[in-house]
Design a protein around this motif. Structure first.
Motif, mmCIF file in Angstrom:
data_model
loop_
_atom_site.group_PDB
_atom_site.id
_atom_site.type_symbol
_atom_site.label_atom_id
_atom_site.label_comp_id
_atom_site.label_asym_id
_atom_site.label_seq_id
_atom_site.Cartn_x
_atom_site.Cartn_y
_atom_site.Cartn_z
ATOM 1 N N UNK A 26 0.818 -1.215 0.000
ATOM 2 C CA UNK A 26 0.000 0.000 0.000
ATOM 3 C C UNK A 26 0.852 1.266 0.000
ATOM 4 N N UNK A 27 2.117 1.134 0.352
ATOM 5 C CA UNK A 27 3.030 2.283 0.415
ATOM 6 C C UNK A 27 3.982 2.334 -0.776
ATOM 7 N N UNK A 28 3.788 1.442 -1.739
ATOM 8 C CA UNK A 28 4.671 1.392 -2.916
ATOM 9 C C UNK A 28 3.942 1.899 -4.155
ATOM 10 N N UNK A 29 4.742 2.268 -5.151
ATOM 11 C CA UNK A 29 4.172 2.577 -6.454
ATOM 12 C C UNK A 29 3.886 1.276 -7.198
ATOM 13 N N UNK A 30 3.162 1.383 -8.318
ATOM 14 C CA UNK A 30 2.799 0.182 -9.056
ATOM 15 C C UNK A 30 4.035 -0.555 -9.562
ATOM 16 N N UNK A 31 5.067 0.171 -9.972
ATOM 17 C CA UNK A 31 6.274 -0.472 -10.471
ATOM 18 C C UNK A 31 7.045 -1.163 -9.355
ATOM 19 N N UNK A 32 7.106 -0.530 -8.184
ATOM 20 C CA UNK A 32 7.858 -1.106 -7.067
ATOM 21 C C UNK A 32 7.220 -2.396 -6.551
ATOM 22 N N UNK A 54 -10.692 -4.066 -9.497
ATOM 23 C CA UNK A 54 -10.116 -4.810 -10.613
ATOM 24 C C UNK A 54 -10.912 -4.490 -11.875
ATOM 25 N N UNK A 55 -10.262 -3.866 -12.837
ATOM 26 C CA UNK A 55 -10.917 -3.445 -14.065
ATOM 27 C C UNK A 55 -10.293 -4.149 -15.261
ATOM 28 N N UNK A 56 -10.854 -3.880 -16.446
ATOM 29 C CA UNK A 56 -10.312 -4.483 -17.665
ATOM 30 C C UNK A 56 -8.937 -3.920 -18.004
ATOM 31 N N UNK A 57 -8.563 -2.796 -17.377
ATOM 32 C CA UNK A 57 -7.245 -2.226 -17.590
ATOM 33 C C UNK A 57 -6.177 -2.906 -16.741
ATOM 34 N N UNK A 58 -6.599 -3.733 -15.792
ATOM 35 C CA UNK A 58 -5.655 -4.423 -14.923
ATOM 36 C C UNK A 58 -6.029 -4.265 -13.463
ATOM 37 N N UNK A 59 -5.200 -4.788 -12.611
ATOM 38 C CA UNK A 59 -5.424 -4.739 -11.163
ATOM 39 C C UNK A 59 -4.422 -3.797 -10.528
ATOM 40 N N UNK A 60 -4.934 -2.770 -9.871
ATOM 41 C CA UNK A 60 -4.070 -1.815 -9.172
ATOM 42 C C UNK A 60 -3.869 -2.322 -7.744
ATOM 43 N N UNK A 61 -2.821 -3.118 -7.550
ATOM 44 C CA UNK A 61 -2.586 -3.739 -6.254
ATOM 45 C C UNK A 61 -2.267 -2.717 -5.172
ATOM 46 N N UNK A 62 -1.712 -1.582 -5.546
ATOM 47 C CA UNK A 62 -1.419 -0.554 -4.552
ATOM 48 C C UNK A 62 -2.689 0.000 -3.933
ATOM 49 N N UNK A 63 -3.673 0.336 -4.759
ATOM 50 C CA UNK A 63 -4.938 0.853 -4.252
ATOM 51 C C UNK A 63 -5.711 -0.228 -3.496
ATOM 52 N N UNK A 64 -5.679 -1.453 -4.009
ATOM 53 C CA UNK A 64 -6.367 -2.545 -3.309
ATOM 54 C C UNK A 64 -5.735 -2.774 -1.936
ATOM 55 N N UNK A 65 -4.412 -2.717 -1.859
ATOM 56 C CA UNK A 65 -3.727 -2.913 -0.580
ATOM 57 C C UNK A 65 -4.056 -1.784 0.385
ATOM 58 N N UNK A 66 -4.096 -0.545 -0.117
ATOM 59 C CA UNK A 66 -4.447 0.578 0.753
ATOM 60 C C UNK A 66 -5.874 0.437 1.276
ATOM 61 N N UNK A 67 -6.799 0.040 0.400
ATOM 62 C CA UNK A 67 -8.182 -0.167 0.834
ATOM 63 C C UNK A 67 -8.278 -1.304 1.841
#
Length: 275
Positions: free
Chosen positions: A36-42, A233-246
Motif C-alpha cells: 500500500x506504500x509502494x508505487x505500481x512499479x515497485x 479490478x478493471x479491464x485495464x488491470x489490477x491496481x494492487x497498490x490501491x487494493x492494498x491501501x483499501x
C-alpha cells in the motif's frame, strides 16, 4: 544440569517454532501494508524491495473514491447485525441452557446447521424474496440475511458460556427476590461478557467479510467494502497498490474493536475454569 539444559533447549525450540508460525501468519499482512506504500512499479520488482521511499498516493486515491461510502455501509450492516444477533442469541441461549426441553439437542443442531448452510445455496431465493419486497440494494436486506447466519452461531456459542455459570448463583439471586428477568440481566448476562465479546468479534468479522450475498443483493447504494474491493479490478488491470491501501483501511475497525475487548476475549478463552 542435564535436566536444566533440556528445559532450556525445549523452551528455545518452542520459541523458535512459535516465532516461525507467527511470522508465517504475519507475512501476508506485512506484504499488504508495504504494497500500500509502494508505487505500481515497485510492487512488481524482483527481488522485492524491502527498503524504499514510501508514498501515500494509494491512500489518497482511495480516500477520494467511493470506498469510504462502501466502508460505511459495511460497518453499519456489521454493527446492526452483530448487535441484533447478540440480543436474540443471548436470550435464546439462556433459554436452552436453563430451561431444557425434549429434543433440545436436535433443535440446537438444526440452528447450527443454518450457519453451515453455504450462501450460494440460498442467495437466489433471497434475491427473489427481497425483489418482491422492494428491498434490493438496501442495507436492511443485508442486515436480515446476516442476522440469520449470525444468530444461529451466537446461540451455539453463548449456550456453552451460560452452561458454565453455576446454577447456585441464580438460585441465590432468586432467594433475594430477583425475578427471572432480573436474574438474567443482573446475574447471568454480566458473567458471560467474555462470551459476548468473543461472539461479537466472530459475527463482526463474518458480516464484514461476506461477499457473495452483498454482491447479489446490492448494485449501488448499499454496496459494501468487499464488493468495492473487487470492483477495483478493471479491464485495464489490477491496481494492487490501491487494493492494498483499501484493505489496510478495511482492517482498522476490526483491529481497533479487538484491542478494546482483548481482556474479555482472553477471559473467554479460559471461561471453562470458572468452576
Amino acid at each position: 544440569m542435564r535436566e536444566e539444559a533440556k528445559i532450556v533447549i525445549r523452551r528455545v525450540v518452542f520459541l523458535v517454532v512459535a516465532l516461525g508460525i507467527t511470522l508465517a501468519f504475519m507475512f501476508p499482512l506485512v506484504w499488504v501494508v508495504l504494497a500500500s506504500l509502494k508505487t505500481r512499479l515497485e510492487i512488481f520488482v524482483l527481488p522485492p524491495k524491502w527498503i524504499f521511499l514510501p508514498t501515500l498516493q494509494n491512500y489518497r486515491d482511495i480516500l477520494h473514491s467511493d470506498f469510504l461510502y462502501q466502508l460505511k455501509n459495511s460497518l453499519l450492516v456489521a454493527a446492526i447485525s452483530t448487535g441484533v444477533s447478540l440480543v436474540f442469541g443471548s436470550l435464546t441461549a439462556y433459554g436452552f441452557s436453563r430451561y431444557p426441553i425434549r429434543g433440545s439437542d436436535n433443535i440446537l443442531f438444526w440452528i447450527l446447521s443454518l450457519r453451515m448452510l453455504p450462501p450460494i445455496a440460498v442467495v437466489i431465493p433471497f434475491y427473489l424474496l427481497f425483489r418482491s419486497l422492494g428491498l434490493l440494494d438496501t442495507t436492511l436486506a443485508l442486515v436480515l440475511v446476516y442476522c440469520i447466519f449470525n444468530i444461529s452461531f451466537s446461540i451455539w456459542v453463548l449456550k456453552g458460556f451460560f452452561d458454565e455459570i453455576p446454577i447456585e448463583l441464580e438460585e441465590a439471586a432468586k432467594l433475594d427476590g430477583y425475578s427471572p428477568a432480573q436474574v438474567f440481566f443482573r446475574v447471568s448476562l454480566p458473567l458471560v461478557r467474555p462470551g459476548l465479546a468473543t461472539t461479537a468479534i466472530f459475527c463482526l468479522i463474518q458480516s464484514l467479510n461476506e461477499f457473495l450475498v452483498a454482491l447479489t443483493l446490492t448494485t449501488r447504494k448499499a454496496v459494501t467494502a468487499p464488493v468495492g474491493l473487487a470492483k477495483l479490478q478493471t479491464f485495464l488491470g489490477t491496481d494492487w497498490g490501491r487494493i492494498s491501501a483499501a484493505a489496510v483501511i478495511f482492517m482498522v475497525p476490526v483491529v481497533v474493536f479487538t484491542v478494546f475487548v482483548r481482556n474479555e476475549l482472553i477471559r473467554g478463552m479460559s471461561f471453562g475454569r470458572m468452576r
